[in-house]
Design a protein around this motif. Structure first.
Motif, PDB file in Angstrom:
ATOM      1  N   GLN A 190       0.832  -1.206   0.000  1.00  0.00           N
ATOM      2  CA  GLN A 190       0.000   0.000   0.000  1.00  0.00           C
ATOM      3  C   GLN A 190       0.868   1.258   0.000  1.00  0.00           C
ATOM      4  O   GLN A 190       0.557   2.229  -0.686  1.00  0.00           O
ATOM      5  CB  GLN A 190      -0.919   0.009   1.217  1.00  0.00           C
ATOM      6  N   ILE A 191       1.943   1.224   0.763  1.00  0.00           N
ATOM      7  CA  ILE A 191       2.845   2.379   0.831  1.00  0.00           C
ATOM      8  C   ILE A 191       3.517   2.595  -0.516  1.00  0.00           C
ATOM      9  O   ILE A 191       3.633   3.730  -1.003  1.00  0.00           O
ATOM     10  CB  ILE A 191       3.876   2.197   1.962  1.00  0.00           C
ATOM     11  N   ALA A 192       3.974   1.525  -1.143  1.00  0.00           N
ATOM     12  CA  ALA A 192       4.625   1.626  -2.452  1.00  0.00           C
ATOM     13  C   ALA A 192       3.674   2.221  -3.481  1.00  0.00           C
ATOM     14  O   ALA A 192       4.071   3.055  -4.303  1.00  0.00           O
ATOM     15  CB  ALA A 192       5.118   0.255  -2.902  1.00  0.00           C
ATOM     16  N   ALA A 193       2.416   1.809  -3.437  1.00  0.00           N
ATOM     17  CA  ALA A 193       1.429   2.330  -4.383  1.00  0.00           C
ATOM     18  C   ALA A 193       1.195   3.827  -4.172  1.00  0.00           C
ATOM     19  O   ALA A 193       1.011   4.571  -5.132  1.00  0.00           O
ATOM     20  CB  ALA A 193       0.115   1.571  -4.246  1.00  0.00           C
ATOM     21  N   LYS A 194       1.225   4.263  -2.932  1.00  0.00           N
ATOM     22  CA  LYS A 194       0.951   5.671  -2.619  1.00  0.00           C
ATOM     23  C   LYS A 194       2.174   6.565  -2.830  1.00  0.00           C
ATOM     24  O   LYS A 194       2.071   7.644  -3.406  1.00  0.00           O
ATOM     25  CB  LYS A 194       0.471   5.780  -1.161  1.00  0.00           C
ATOM     26  N   LEU A 195       3.345   6.106  -2.367  1.00  0.00           N
ATOM     27  CA  LEU A 195       4.539   6.944  -2.408  1.00  0.00           C
ATOM     28  C   LEU A 195       5.385   6.725  -3.654  1.00  0.00           C
ATOM     29  O   LEU A 195       6.278   7.517  -3.946  1.00  0.00           O
ATOM     30  CB  LEU A 195       5.415   6.690  -1.174  1.00  0.00           C
ATOM     31  N   GLY A 196       5.120   5.643  -4.360  1.00  0.00           N
ATOM     32  CA  GLY A 196       5.947   5.311  -5.518  1.00  0.00           C
ATOM     33  C   GLY A 196       7.093   4.421  -5.091  1.00  0.00           C
ATOM     34  O   GLY A 196       7.467   4.364  -3.919  1.00  0.00           O
ATOM     35  N   GLY A 197       7.627   3.702  -6.039  1.00  0.00           N
ATOM     36  CA  GLY A 197       8.697   2.766  -5.747  1.00  0.00           C
ATOM     37  C   GLY A 197       8.169   1.349  -5.696  1.00  0.00           C
ATOM     38  O   GLY A 197       6.962   1.113  -5.791  1.00  0.00           O
TER      39      GLY A 197
END
Length: 54
Positions: A25-32
């Protein structure tokens, strides 16, 4: 360790971790990638001297 010692990216990551978000979820939101977020999380926890996650 104070919040001032954290980079803006570390602060974003910490806020999302505290909210219970997953690496995906964090990767989807922040990129990477999920692997990048996982590595950043591990470094952040080490920097904050957190030895376990619940």
């Amino acid at each position: 360790m104070t919040e001032q010692n954290l980079s803006p990216r570390e602060k974003q990551l910490l806020r999302r971790l505290a909210a219970g978000k997953t690496d995906r979820q964090i990767a989807a939101k922040l990129g990477g990638t999920i692997d990048q977020i996982s590595d950043q999380r591990k470094r952040l926890l080490k920097k904050l001297r957190i030895t376990s996650q619940v």
